[in-house]
Design an enzyme around this catalytic site. Structure first.
Site, PDB file in Angstrom:
ATOM      1  N   GLU A 104      -3.292   5.906 -15.034  1.00  0.00           N
ATOM      2  CA  GLU A 104      -4.514   5.206 -14.607  1.00  0.00           C
ATOM      3  C   GLU A 104      -4.505   4.869 -13.123  1.00  0.00           C
ATOM      4  O   GLU A 104      -5.552   4.800 -12.480  1.00  0.00           O
ATOM      5  CB  GLU A 104      -4.733   3.929 -15.417  1.00  0.00           C
ATOM      6  N   PHE A 119      -4.201  -7.228 -29.771  1.00  0.00           N
ATOM      7  CA  PHE A 119      -3.499  -6.020 -29.344  1.00  0.00           C
ATOM      8  C   PHE A 119      -4.141  -5.465 -28.069  1.00  0.00           C
ATOM      9  O   PHE A 119      -5.357  -5.307 -28.000  1.00  0.00           O
ATOM     10  CB  PHE A 119      -3.558  -4.970 -30.464  1.00  0.00           C
ATOM     11  N   GLN A 120      -3.328  -5.201 -27.089  1.00  0.00           N
ATOM     12  CA  GLN A 120      -3.764  -4.660 -25.786  1.00  0.00           C
ATOM     13  C   GLN A 120      -4.806  -5.529 -25.094  1.00  0.00           C
ATOM     14  O   GLN A 120      -5.722  -5.029 -24.446  1.00  0.00           O
ATOM     15  CB  GLN A 120      -4.247  -3.208 -25.932  1.00  0.00           C
ATOM     16  N   LYS A 163     -14.895  -3.806 -26.667  1.00  0.00           N
ATOM     17  CA  LYS A 163     -15.147  -2.632 -27.501  1.00  0.00           C
ATOM     18  C   LYS A 163     -16.357  -2.809 -28.416  1.00  0.00           C
ATOM     19  O   LYS A 163     -17.175  -1.896 -28.552  1.00  0.00           O
ATOM     20  CB  LYS A 163     -13.905  -2.334 -28.347  1.00  0.00           C
ATOM     21  N   MET A 190      10.787   5.303   6.635  1.00  0.00           N
ATOM     22  CA  MET A 190      10.269   4.137   7.336  1.00  0.00           C
ATOM     23  C   MET A 190      11.204   2.936   7.141  1.00  0.00           C
ATOM     24  O   MET A 190      11.442   2.162   8.059  1.00  0.00           O
ATOM     25  CB  MET A 190       8.857   3.819   6.833  1.00  0.00           C
TER      26      MET A 190
HETATM   27  C1  FAD Z   1       3.271   2.039   7.576  1.00  0.00           C
HETATM   28  C2  FAD Z   1       1.998   1.551   8.195  1.00  0.00           C
HETATM   29  C3  FAD Z   1       1.885   1.458   9.564  1.00  0.00           C
HETATM   30  C4  FAD Z   1       0.686   1.080  10.165  1.00  0.00           C
HETATM   31  N1  FAD Z   1       0.591   1.104  11.524  1.00  0.00           N
HETATM   32  C5  FAD Z   1      -0.638   0.955  12.102  1.00  0.00           C
HETATM   33  C6  FAD Z   1      -0.834   1.178  13.511  1.00  0.00           C
HETATM   34  O1  FAD Z   1       0.091   1.491  14.247  1.00  0.00           O
HETATM   35  N2  FAD Z   1      -2.085   1.045  14.011  1.00  0.00           N
HETATM   36  C7  FAD Z   1      -3.155   0.726  13.218  1.00  0.00           C
HETATM   37  O2  FAD Z   1      -4.281   0.666  13.717  1.00  0.00           O
HETATM   38  N3  FAD Z   1      -2.987   0.466  11.916  1.00  0.00           N
HETATM   39  C8  FAD Z   1      -1.765   0.601  11.332  1.00  0.00           C
HETATM   40  N4  FAD Z   1      -1.638   0.404   9.971  1.00  0.00           N
HETATM   41  C9  FAD Z   1      -2.829   0.030   9.189  1.00  0.00           C
HETATM   42  C10 FAD Z   1      -3.075  -1.471   9.188  1.00  0.00           C
HETATM   43  O3  FAD Z   1      -2.230  -2.061   8.247  1.00  0.00           O
HETATM   44  C11 FAD Z   1      -4.549  -1.771   8.825  1.00  0.00           C
HETATM   45  O4  FAD Z   1      -4.864  -1.223   7.585  1.00  0.00           O
HETATM   46  C12 FAD Z   1      -5.534  -1.214   9.809  1.00  0.00           C
HETATM   47  O5  FAD Z   1      -5.114  -1.418  11.134  1.00  0.00           O
HETATM   48  C13 FAD Z   1      -6.900  -1.863   9.611  1.00  0.00           C
HETATM   49  O6  FAD Z   1      -7.874  -1.075  10.201  1.00  0.00           O
HETATM   50  P1  FAD Z   1      -9.256  -1.666  10.702  1.00  0.00           P
HETATM   51  O7  FAD Z   1      -9.046  -2.795  11.626  1.00  0.00           O
HETATM   52  O8  FAD Z   1     -10.020  -0.499  11.165  1.00  0.00           O
HETATM   53  O9  FAD Z   1      -9.904  -2.333   9.425  1.00  0.00           O
HETATM   54  P2  FAD Z   1     -10.438  -1.836   7.994  1.00  0.00           P
HETATM   55  O10 FAD Z   1      -9.481  -2.289   6.964  1.00  0.00           O
HETATM   56  O11 FAD Z   1     -10.810  -0.415   8.025  1.00  0.00           O
HETATM   57  O12 FAD Z   1     -11.680  -2.789   7.906  1.00  0.00           O
HETATM   58  C14 FAD Z   1     -12.932  -2.401   8.289  1.00  0.00           C
HETATM   59  C15 FAD Z   1     -13.679  -3.537   8.965  1.00  0.00           C
HETATM   60  O13 FAD Z   1     -14.989  -3.057   9.208  1.00  0.00           O
HETATM   61  C16 FAD Z   1     -15.952  -3.897   8.604  1.00  0.00           C
HETATM   62  N5  FAD Z   1     -17.044  -3.075   8.104  1.00  0.00           N
HETATM   63  C17 FAD Z   1     -17.097  -2.323   6.986  1.00  0.00           C
HETATM   64  N6  FAD Z   1     -18.279  -1.701   6.888  1.00  0.00           N
HETATM   65  C18 FAD Z   1     -19.000  -2.070   7.969  1.00  0.00           C
HETATM   66  C19 FAD Z   1     -20.314  -1.773   8.431  1.00  0.00           C
HETATM   67  N7  FAD Z   1     -21.131  -0.935   7.767  1.00  0.00           N
HETATM   68  N8  FAD Z   1     -20.735  -2.357   9.565  1.00  0.00           N
HETATM   69  C20 FAD Z   1     -19.935  -3.220  10.266  1.00  0.00           C
HETATM   70  N9  FAD Z   1     -18.685  -3.518   9.872  1.00  0.00           N
HETATM   71  C21 FAD Z   1     -18.220  -2.955   8.739  1.00  0.00           C
HETATM   72  C22 FAD Z   1     -15.222  -4.639   7.515  1.00  0.00           C
HETATM   73  O14 FAD Z   1     -15.848  -5.875   7.243  1.00  0.00           O
HETATM   74  C23 FAD Z   1     -13.820  -4.785   8.108  1.00  0.00           C
HETATM   75  O15 FAD Z   1     -13.719  -5.937   8.908  1.00  0.00           O
HETATM   76  C24 FAD Z   1      -0.426   0.731   9.368  1.00  0.00           C
HETATM   77  C25 FAD Z   1      -0.300   0.770   7.973  1.00  0.00           C
HETATM   78  C26 FAD Z   1       0.881   1.201   7.387  1.00  0.00           C
HETATM   79  C27 FAD Z   1       0.956   1.281   5.904  1.00  0.00           C
HETATM   80  C1  TPP Z   2       4.581   1.149  -3.677  1.00  0.00           C
HETATM   81  C2  TPP Z   2       5.371   0.883  -2.449  1.00  0.00           C
HETATM   82  N1  TPP Z   2       6.651   0.481  -2.540  1.00  0.00           N
HETATM   83  C3  TPP Z   2       7.379   0.243  -1.420  1.00  0.00           C
HETATM   84  C4  TPP Z   2       6.824   0.393  -0.181  1.00  0.00           C
HETATM   85  C5  TPP Z   2       7.635   0.113   1.084  1.00  0.00           C
HETATM   86  N2  TPP Z   2       7.803   1.354   1.851  1.00  0.00           N
HETATM   87  C6  TPP Z   2       7.034   1.641   2.914  1.00  0.00           C
HETATM   88  S1  TPP Z   2       7.380   3.117   3.586  1.00  0.00           S
HETATM   89  C7  TPP Z   2       8.621   3.402   2.487  1.00  0.00           C
HETATM   90  C8  TPP Z   2       9.418   4.677   2.522  1.00  0.00           C
HETATM   91  C9  TPP Z   2       8.643   5.892   2.181  1.00  0.00           C
HETATM   92  O1  TPP Z   2       9.515   6.973   2.022  1.00  0.00           O
HETATM   93  P1  TPP Z   2       8.996   8.460   2.005  1.00  0.00           P
HETATM   94  O2  TPP Z   2       7.853   8.585   1.070  1.00  0.00           O
HETATM   95  O3  TPP Z   2      10.130   9.377   1.776  1.00  0.00           O
HETATM   96  O4  TPP Z   2       8.382   8.642   3.459  1.00  0.00           O
HETATM   97  P2  TPP Z   2       9.134   8.706   4.892  1.00  0.00           P
HETATM   98  O5  TPP Z   2       9.053   7.349   5.481  1.00  0.00           O
HETATM   99  O6  TPP Z   2      10.527   9.155   4.665  1.00  0.00           O
HETATM  100  O7  TPP Z   2       8.316   9.695   5.657  1.00  0.00           O
HETATM  101  C10 TPP Z   2       8.744   2.321   1.616  1.00  0.00           C
HETATM  102  C11 TPP Z   2       9.755   2.246   0.539  1.00  0.00           C
HETATM  103  C12 TPP Z   2       5.461   0.769  -0.133  1.00  0.00           C
HETATM  104  N3  TPP Z   2       4.818   0.897   1.012  1.00  0.00           N
HETATM  105  N4  TPP Z   2       4.780   1.039  -1.272  1.00  0.00           N
END
Ligand code: FAD
Ligand code: TPP
Ligand code: MG
Lengths: 163, 576
Positions: free
Chosen positions: B54, B116-117, B166, B481
Site C-alpha cells: 500500500e 478485526f482490522q 464497509k 548519505m
Molecule cells: C537528503 C536531502 C537533502 C536535501 N538538501 C536540500 C538542498 O540542498 N537544497 C534544497 O533546496 N532542498 C534540499 N532538500 C529538500 C528540503 O528538505 C525541502 O523539502 C525543500 O527545500 C523545500 O522546498 P520548497 O521551499 O520549494 O518548498 P515546498 O515544500 O515545495 O513548498 C512549496 C511552497 O509553495 C507554496 N505553494 C504551493 N502552491 C502554491 C501556489 N499555487 N501559489 C503560491 N504558493 C504555493 C506552499 O504553500 C509552500 O510554502 C533536501 C532533502 C533531502 C531529503
Molecule cells: C525511510 C527512511 N529511513 C531512513 C532514512 C535516513 N537516510 C537518509 S539517506 C540514507 C541512506 C540511503 O542509502 P542509499 O539508498 O544506498 O543511497 P546513497 O546515499 O548511498 O546514495 C538513509 C538511511 C530515510 N531518509 N528514509
C-alpha cells in the site's frame, strides 16, 4: 505574552482534536481550552488561552486559520475584551471555618451553591487572576476540591465574532 | 447531476471518481473495501493498478499527481492497509501534493470495539493530511468526495483521506454529485494584494543585488512560464530549491543552480549577499537557508509570494508578504515590469560580475580519474542520453543530490522526489506513477542500493503493467548519505551504514522478468545507458558499481550558514 484566542468552527466530531492536536504537534503552549456549541448548533466556539512571543502567536493564528473546519479566528488581545472563568470550590465548613468561608465568599462576590454538614461549595466567576487570588486567600487546609472551566472571552462593544 | 435510481455506496464511490475524471486508482484490496472492489470489477471509467504494497500505491498516486498536476487517487483497506499507506500520505503532505486516499473502515456499528482490522484512520492521519473525513452515512459519500477533491487541489494542495466503513458501501442511495462546493470555513486566497505587488516590483527594479529564489510552489502552481518571463525581463539571477527544479530552465544562463545544503557555491553566496530577495512558492526550509541567525548577518529586503500565509514569516521574517497564487501574482508583476521596460543598470552588471566570479569556482567539478565509476558521471551521461527530457525520479540519499545537481531539468514536473519527508523507497513507485502518466516517455529511477530495497517488490507491478522504466542504481554498497555524515562528524565510525549481503540485482531483475545489467567500468557507462534506453518496451535494471567513498559537495553542515560551504577542492576529496 499571554493571549486569548477565540474561534468559531464547524461543530463536527473530531473538530476539537484537530485543534488540540495542532497545539501538541507544533509544541504550542496551551493554558486552557474551552468549547461548546453556539446559538447556531452547527458552530462551536472555542476559547484558547496560550502564551508565546509575537512570532509564535502569529503562527498559531495562521495555523488555526489553516484548519479546514475553522471558520473564524480572533486574537482577543488585539483589542479590548472581557474574560471570565467559572470555578467551583468545595471547602471545609466546620466550626469557626463556617463563618470565615461565608465572609470570604462575600468579599469575592461568590455564591454558596451547596451546603452540607461539614462543607460548602462556592461558585465564583471572574478573571483567572481573581480566581487565583481567592484560592490564595483561603487556608490550604480548608480546600477539599476545586474545579475550573478555563477562560471564556468576548470582545468589548462592537467587537463581534460571528459568521 | 441527479439520478433517482438508488445505487450502492460502493457504486457511488466509483461514480464520484468518474465525475472527477480520475484515470488511475492505485490500490490493494482487503475485507473492508471488497464492495468497492466488486464495483471496480464492473466499471471501465478508470484503470485500477494493483501494487504490491500500500505504501507504493500512495507513492505512485503521488507521482502521478506530480507529473500531471491532477489529483492522485489511492485505495486501501482498513487496519494494516491503512497504516501501510501512512508513509505515502506523510510524504505527499510534506511536499504539498494533492491526493485523495480512500481507506476502508470496519462497519459503523463495529467502530470503537477493537474490531478485526480496525484502526482509527482519521486519528492516525490527522497530523499528516490537509484534511480527513470519516463518512458515516451512504448519503454523505458524494458530497464528501466532492469536498475531498476540492480541498486536495485548491489553495496549498495536500492529501485528503476519506475513510469509508464497509457497511455503508453496501447501503443504497441516490447518486447526486454536486457541481460546485461551498465551504464557509475554507476559502483560500488566490489573488495577491495589488499594493504589495506594486511595492515588490518597485523594490526589484531599484535593487542593486537582486535575487530570485523559487520553490515547489512554482511547479505546483504551473507558473513556470510566468516566472521565466519575469526573471528574463528583470535580468536577475535565479535559484531553485530541490522541489523547485525545472521551474526555471536549468540550462538558462540566468540560472545559478540549486541552493541550500548541497546547493551551488554561486547560488548560496548570491542568496547571502543579495539586497532584495524575491521568494516565490518556497518556504525557507532549514536545508535551504541553513542557520537563520547567520542568514541575517547581512540585511536584505525579502518579498515572499506564497498561497499559504503560514509559510510566510515562519522561519524567516519577511518584509513584503504577498499571499496569493503564484501564477496570478507573477502575471500581475509581469504587467508592471513590462510597463517599466527595465534596462540593465550598472549595479546589476557589477552584481553579475560578482556572480560570475563565484561561478568560476566550478563547485560541481569532480575528479574523474581514479578508474572507478563516479556517480556524478553517470547522471551527466543519463542527461545526455535522454537529451534532458526524461522524467527522473529519485530515492533519498547521495544519489538524490547528484541527480538534482547534475541532471539539468529544463521543464517542470520532470524531477520527482521526496524533499520534505525524505522518504527512502519512493523512487520505484514514483517511476511507476510517471510512466502511467506519460506511457511513452523516458522514465529513469535514480536510486541507491539501500533505498531500492525499501520497495523492491514493485518490480512485480512493473512487470504486470509492462512499464519500461529504467532503474539507475548508483550502487556504492553504503547508506552513502549516512556514511558521509559519519565520515565528517563521527570520525569515520561507519556505524551500521555498510550494506552487506546485497542481492545480485541482475538476477533479481531477471527473476521478475526484466532486463538486468551490471556496469563496472567508467568506459561502459554511456554505451550501457544507450543500450538500455533503446529497449523502449523493456524495464531495465542498471546496477552501476560506483566509487564507494564519493561524497556530495558543496555541503553546508547542519547549523552553519549559507556562505560557510565545504567545497570538494577545499578538502581534496581524495585525502578523506
Ligand atoms: C537528503 C536531502 C537533502 C536535501 N538538501 C536540500 C538542498 O540542498 N537544497 C534544497 O533546496 N532542498 C534540499 N532538500 C529538500 C528540503 O528538505 C525541502 O523539502 C525543500 O527545500 C523545500 O522546498 P520548497 O521551499 O520549494 O518548498 P515546498 O515544500 O515545495 O513548498 C512549496 C511552497 O509553495 C507554496 N505553494 C504551493 N502552491 C502554491 C501556489 N499555487 N501559489 C503560491 N504558493 C504555493 C506552499 O504553500 C509552500 O510554502 C533536501 C532533502 C533531502 C531529503
Ligand atoms: C525511510 C527512511 N529511513 C531512513 C532514512 C535516513 N537516510 C537518509 S539517506 C540514507 C541512506 C540511503 O542509502 P542509499 O539508498 O544506498 O543511497 P546513497 O546515499 O548511498 O546514495 C538513509 C538511511 C530515510 N531518509 N528514509
Ligand atoms: Mg548507497
Amino acid at each position: 505574552m499571554r493571549h486569548i484566542i477565540s474561534l468559531l468552527m464547524e461543530n463536527e466530531s473530531g473538530a476539537l482534536s484537530r485543534v488540540s492536536g495542532l497545539f501538541s504537534a507544533r509544541g504550542y503552549n496551551i493554558e486552557s481550552l474551552t468549547v461548546a456549541a453556539t446559538e447556531d448548533p452547527t458552530l462551536s466556539r472555542m476559547t484558547i488561552v496560550t502564551a508565546g512571543s509575537d512570532e509564535v502567536i502569529e503562527q498559531i493564528i495562521k495555523q488555526l486559520n489553516k484548519l479546514i473546519d475553522v471558520v473564524k479566528v480572533l486574537d482577543l488581545n488585539d483589542g479590548k475584551f472581557i474574560e471570565r472563568e467559572l470555578m467551583l470550590v468545595k471547602v471545609k465548613a466546620t466550626g469557626a471555618f463556617r463563618e470565615e468561608m461565608k465572609r470570604m465568599c462575600d468579599i469575592f462576590r461568590g455564591r454558596i451553591i451547596d451546603v452540607a454538614d461539614g462543607s460548602f461549595t462556592i461558585e465564583l466567576t471572574g478573571s483567572g487572576t481573581k480566581l487565583d487570588a481567592f484560592i490564595e486567600s483561603l487556608d490550604k487546609a480548608a480546600i477539599l476540591e476545586t474545579v475550573r472551566t478555563g477562560a471564556s472571552g468576548i470582545g468589548r462593544g462592537d467587537r463581534i465574532l460571528k459568521v | 447531476m441527479a439520478n433517482t435510481q438508488k445505487i450502492t455506496g460502493a457504486d457511488i464511490v466509483i461514480r464520484c471518481l468518474e465525475q472527477e475524471k480520475v484515470k488511475f486508482v492505485f490500490g490493494y484490496p482487503g475485507g473492508a473495501v471488497l464492495h468497492i472492489y466488486d464495483a471496480i470489477y464492473n466499471q471501465d471509467y478508470f484503470k485500477h493498478i494493483l501494487v504490491r504494497h500500500e505504501q507504493a500505491a500512495v507513492h505512485a498516486a503521488d507521482a502521478f499527481s506530480r507529473a500531471t498536476g491532477e489529483v492522485g487517487v489511492a485505495l486501501v483497506t482498513s487496519g494494516p492497509g491503512a497504516t501501510n499507506a501512512i508513509t505515502g500520505i506523510a510524504t505527499a503532505y510534506m511536499d504539498s501534493i494533492p491526493l485523495v486516499v480512500i481507506s476502508g473502515q470496519v462497519p459503523v456499528p463495529a467502530i470503537g470495539l477493537d474490531a478485526f482490522q480496525e484502526v482509527d484512520m482519521v486519528g492516525v492521519t490527522r497530523p499528516c493530511v490537509k484534511h480527513n473525513f470519516l463518512v458515516k452515512d451512504v448519503k454523505d459519500i458524494a458530497l464528501t468526495m466532492k469536498k475531498a477533491f476540492h480541498i486536495a487541489r485548491t489553495g496549498r494542495p495536500g492529501p485528503v483521506v476519506v475513510d469509508i466503513p464497509k457497511d455503508i458501501t453496501a447501503h443504497l442511495s441516490e447518486f447526486i454529485y454536486p457541481d460546485t462546493v461551498e465551504m464557509r470555513s475554507y476559502n483560500p486566497v488566490t489573488k495577491g494584494h495589488s499594493g504589495q505587488i506594486k511595492k515588490a516590483v518597485k523594490l526589484l527594479l531599484e535593487a542593486k543585488r537582486p535575487m530570485v529564489y523559487t520553490g515547489g510552489g512554482v511547479v505546483l502552481g504551473d507558473a513556470s512560464e510566468a516566472l521565466v518571463k519575469l526573471v528574463r525581463a528583470l535580468g536577475v539571477p535565479v535559484t531553485n530549491t530541490l522541489m523547485g527544479l525545472g521551474g526555471y530552465p536549468s540550462t538558462d544562463p540566468q540560472f545559478v543552480g540549486m541552493l541550500g545544503m548541497h546547493g551551488t557555491y554561486e547560488a548560496n553566496m548570491a542568496m547571502q549577499d543579495c539586497d532584495v530577495l524575491l521568494a516565490v512558492g518556497a518556504r525557507f526550509d532549514d536545508r535551504v537557508i541553513g542557520n537563520p541567525k547567520h542568514f541575517f548577518n547581512k540585511s536584505r529586503t525579502i518579498i515572499h509570494i506564497d498561497i499559504d500565509p503560514s509559510s510566510i514569516s515562519k522561519r524567516v521574517k519577511v518584509d513584503v508578504p504577498i499571499v496569493g497564487d503564484v501564477k496570478s501574482v507573477l502575471a500581475e508583476m509581469n504587467e508592471l515590469v513590462a510597463a517599466e521596460n527595465p534596462k540593465q543598470s550598472s549595479a546589476l552588471k557589477a552584481w553579475w560580475a560578482q556572480i560570475d566570479s563565484w561561478r568560476s569556482k566550478l563547485c560541481l567539478d569532480y575528479d574523474n580519474s581514479n578508474g572507478l565509476i563516479k556517480p556524478q558521471y553517470v547522471i551527466q551521461k543519463l542527461w545526455e542520453v535522454t537529451k534532458g527530457e526524461a522524467y527522473v525520479t529519485s530515492d533519498v540519499g547521495q544519489h538524490q543530490m547528484w541527480a538534482a545537481q547534475y541532471y539539468k531539468f529544463d521543464k517542470p514536473r520532470r524531477w520527482i522526489n521526496s524533499g520534505g519527508l525524505g522518504t527512502m523507497g519512493v523512487g520505484l513507485p514514483y517511476a511507476m506513477g510517471c510512466q502511467f502518466a506519460d506511457p511513452t516517455a523516458q522514465v529513469a529511477c535514480v536510486t541507491g542500493e539501500g533505498s531500492i530495497q525499501m520497495n523492491i517488490q514493485e518490480l512485480s507491478t512493473c512487470k504486470q503493467y509492462h512499464l519500461p522504466i529504467k532503474v539507475i542504481l548508483l550502487n556504492n554498497r553504503y547508506l552513502g548519505m549516512v556514511r558521509q555524515w559519519q565520515e565528517f562528524f563521527y570520525e569515520n565510525r561507519y556505524s551500521e551504514s555498510y550494506m552487506d549481503s546485497l542481492p545480485d540485482f541482475v538476477k533479481l531483475a531477471e527473476s521478475y522478468g526484466h532486463v538486468g545489467m551490471q556496469i563496472t567500468q567508467p568506459g561502459d557507462v554511456e554505451g550501457a545507458l544507450k543500450e538500455a534506453f533503446a529497449m523502449k518496451s523493456r524495464f531495465v535494471f542498471m546496477d552501476f558499481i560506483t566509487d564507494q567513498k564519493e561524497n556530495v559537495f558543496p555541503m553546508i553542515e547542519a547549523g552553519k550558514g549559507l556562505s560557510e560551504m565545504i567545497l570538494a577542492n577545499d578538502i581534496g576529496a581524495e585525502d578523506l
